[in-house]
Write a protein that holds these residues in place. Sequence first.
Motif, short mmCIF file in Angstrom:
data_model
loop_
_atom_site.label_atom_id
_atom_site.label_comp_id
_atom_site.label_asym_id
_atom_site.label_seq_id
_atom_site.Cartn_x
_atom_site.Cartn_y
_atom_site.Cartn_z
N LEU A 347 0.80 -1.15 -0.06
CA LEU A 347 -0.04 -0.19 0.09
C LEU A 347 0.81 1.12 0.05
O LEU A 347 0.47 2.13 -0.77
CB LEU A 347 -0.99 0.09 1.28
CG LEU A 347 -1.82 0.88 1.35
CD1 LEU A 347 -2.71 1.28 0.32
CD2 LEU A 347 -2.95 0.71 2.51
N SER A 348 2.08 1.27 0.75
CA SER A 348 2.96 2.57 0.63
C SER A 348 3.26 2.65 -0.58
O SER A 348 3.56 3.74 -1.05
CB SER A 348 4.20 2.05 1.68
OG SER A 348 3.48 1.87 2.97
N ALA A 349 3.70 1.46 -1.31
CA ALA A 349 4.29 1.68 -2.65
C ALA A 349 3.30 2.37 -3.72
O ALA A 349 3.50 3.12 -4.29
CB ALA A 349 4.91 0.47 -3.07
N VAL A 350 1.80 1.65 -3.56
CA VAL A 350 0.88 2.25 -4.28
C VAL A 350 0.82 3.96 -3.96
O VAL A 350 0.63 4.60 -4.80
CB VAL A 350 -0.39 1.45 -4.16
CG1 VAL A 350 -1.62 2.28 -4.94
CG2 VAL A 350 -0.17 0.34 -4.58
N MET A 351 0.85 4.22 -2.76
CA MET A 351 0.58 5.70 -2.41
C MET A 351 1.75 6.52 -3.16
O MET A 351 1.52 7.72 -3.51
CB MET A 351 0.89 5.76 -0.88
CG MET A 351 -0.57 5.31 0.00
SD MET A 351 -0.25 5.32 1.70
CE MET A 351 -1.80 5.18 2.44
N LYS A 352 2.84 6.03 -3.05
CA LYS A 352 3.98 6.86 -3.43
C LYS A 352 4.14 6.69 -5.10
O LYS A 352 5.07 7.24 -5.48
CB LYS A 352 5.24 6.35 -2.99
CG LYS A 352 5.66 6.51 -1.39
CD LYS A 352 6.86 6.11 -0.87
CE LYS A 352 6.72 5.81 0.42
NZ LYS A 352 7.50 4.43 0.92
N GLY A 353 3.35 5.76 -5.66
CA GLY A 353 3.61 5.62 -7.09
C GLY A 353 4.88 4.85 -7.41
O GLY A 353 5.49 4.90 -8.54
N ALA A 354 5.24 4.01 -6.35
CA ALA A 354 6.75 3.39 -6.54
C ALA A 354 6.34 1.99 -6.87
O ALA A 354 5.10 1.65 -6.89
CB ALA A 354 7.54 3.34 -5.28
N PRO A 355 7.49 1.34 -7.61
CA PRO A 355 6.98 -0.17 -8.06
C PRO A 355 6.87 -0.98 -6.94
O PRO A 355 7.13 -0.89 -5.79
CB PRO A 355 8.45 -0.50 -8.73
CG PRO A 355 9.30 0.67 -8.77
CD PRO A 355 8.77 1.80 -7.67
N ALA A 356 5.84 -2.12 -7.29
CA ALA A 356 5.77 -3.17 -6.27
C ALA A 356 6.74 -3.72 -5.63
O ALA A 356 7.82 -4.15 -6.31
CB ALA A 356 4.64 -4.24 -6.78
N PRO A 357 6.88 -3.87 -4.13
CA PRO A 357 8.07 -4.30 -3.49
C PRO A 357 8.10 -5.92 -3.65
O PRO A 357 6.93 -6.65 -4.27
CB PRO A 357 7.57 -4.05 -2.12
CG PRO A 357 6.21 -3.66 -1.94
CD PRO A 357 5.74 -3.31 -3.41
N GLN A 358 8.92 -6.52 -3.44
CA GLN A 358 9.07 -8.15 -3.59
C GLN A 358 8.34 -8.87 -2.70
O GLN A 358 8.08 -10.15 -2.82
CB GLN A 358 10.68 -8.58 -3.35
CG GLN A 358 11.53 -7.99 -4.61
CD GLN A 358 10.95 -8.71 -5.87
OE1 GLN A 358 10.88 -9.85 -5.91
NE2 GLN A 358 10.72 -7.85 -7.09
N ILE A 359 7.99 -8.09 -1.47
CA ILE A 359 7.53 -8.93 -0.26
C ILE A 359 6.00 -9.44 -0.84
O ILE A 359 5.17 -9.10 -1.31
CB ILE A 359 7.24 -8.04 0.82
CG1 ILE A 359 6.67 -8.74 2.14
CG2 ILE A 359 6.34 -6.75 0.63
CD1 ILE A 359 6.84 -8.09 3.40
#
Length: 440
Positions: A347-359
Amino acid sequence: MMFRNVQKILGQGKRHFSVTTIKNDKFSCKLLVVGGGAGGCATAAKFSKVLNKNDLIVLEPSEYHYYQPLFTLVGAGIKNLEDSRRKEKDVLPKNCTWVKDKAAEYDPEKNRVYTEKGHTIEYDYLLVAVGLELRYDKIPGLLEALETPTNVCSVYSPKYASHTYEVLKKLSSGHAVFTFPNTTLKCPGAPQKICYLTEHYLRKHNRRNNVQVTYNTTLPVIFGVKAYADVLWKICQERDINVNVRTSLVKVDAEKNEAVFENLDNPEEKKTVQFSMLHVTPPMASPESLSKNKQLTNALGFVDVDKHNLQHVRYKNVFAIGDCGSTTNAKTAAAAAAQTNVVYQHLSAVMKGAPAPQIAYDGYGSCPLVTGGNKAILAEFDYDFVPLETFPFNQAKEMYSIYYLKKNFMPSLYWHLMLNGYWNGPGLFRKIMHFGLNKK
Ligand code: UQ1
């Protein structure tokens, strides 16, 4: 944002404001967490460290928060209900806005949730964490039986858990019957834990010879993971617990002390059983306010999320955690713990527009199966029901240490670490413990 300004003007950025008197308020926030249970609280705690108070709303109607894994021990008279209870205001993160109300309707197209008291909450991101509801009302006669204390009991609800011990103390003859429902349920180990605790209690008090003990499950097996099921079958055999599979409770008559069971492989076949104790694990379902929303939920009424990142399959600003998600893991507090960091990172990545993390969430769920006499086995497994054990010893063996972990250690871990956003499940420990070993 317009709504945020309305909120400022109304001065509603304070913690724990009451919304009971004013109707049709409009709130807005960056992240709305619906539900202040285990998953909602723990994930809100993580986001409260990075968001402003006005940007994080938790929508939760309850005055109290319960640590539900303690309920079986309450039913057996080992813990008090108060041990499992805290005020909701004391477990929610300080840096959030609590709206003490219940979701009535979801509109994921407009990014809004409407509440029962008539308020509107607009969000940028939504985390659904409403859990499963206990549907005692689905079995004719059951609710009436529980509301007027009888020989019928259930550890699943804080309302009825303590009464289980009252029934147990009086139980000296007849037939103790335990049920497992024909729906998705939370803590699938609990229906048999209370059975083992009862059986042990009877033996300890020299009453076992006068009481027949039966465990009726709707499943075709005693437990979904073979390694643990083998041990549990053996325990039932050794302790003379009758186990009936594919057997579903359909009716209760508390006045006559009779329960009717259906054979799921032959629904015509009904059996009426006389009991002196009936412990019921009720049918469960996600709240109707959620399940009626076909945009958000699947055919079973669960939030339709990707099983590995817990993001909604269509609404990318929506996530779900815990029992209300469509994921097929065992629905336990341990599973919610393992999901918190996955939700937080994605969700943090979506909020920042960052690529999806590996987790990714692997379906981890765990269940300390208390078997009585201060012993338990620790079932831990993944989506494929393959054991995923934390400790480098055989966890399928009954052990005192696991019982004390369950009774004394897990509650502290829950209140102090998990609810404050610091416990992501035992994944990291598993890796450390198994360093250099072959165990998965
Ligand atoms: C766990 O993480 C958890 O969540 C808080 C539980 O819920 C009460 C558990 O019962 C268990 C067993 C775990 C897993 C933790 C360890 C240390 C194996």
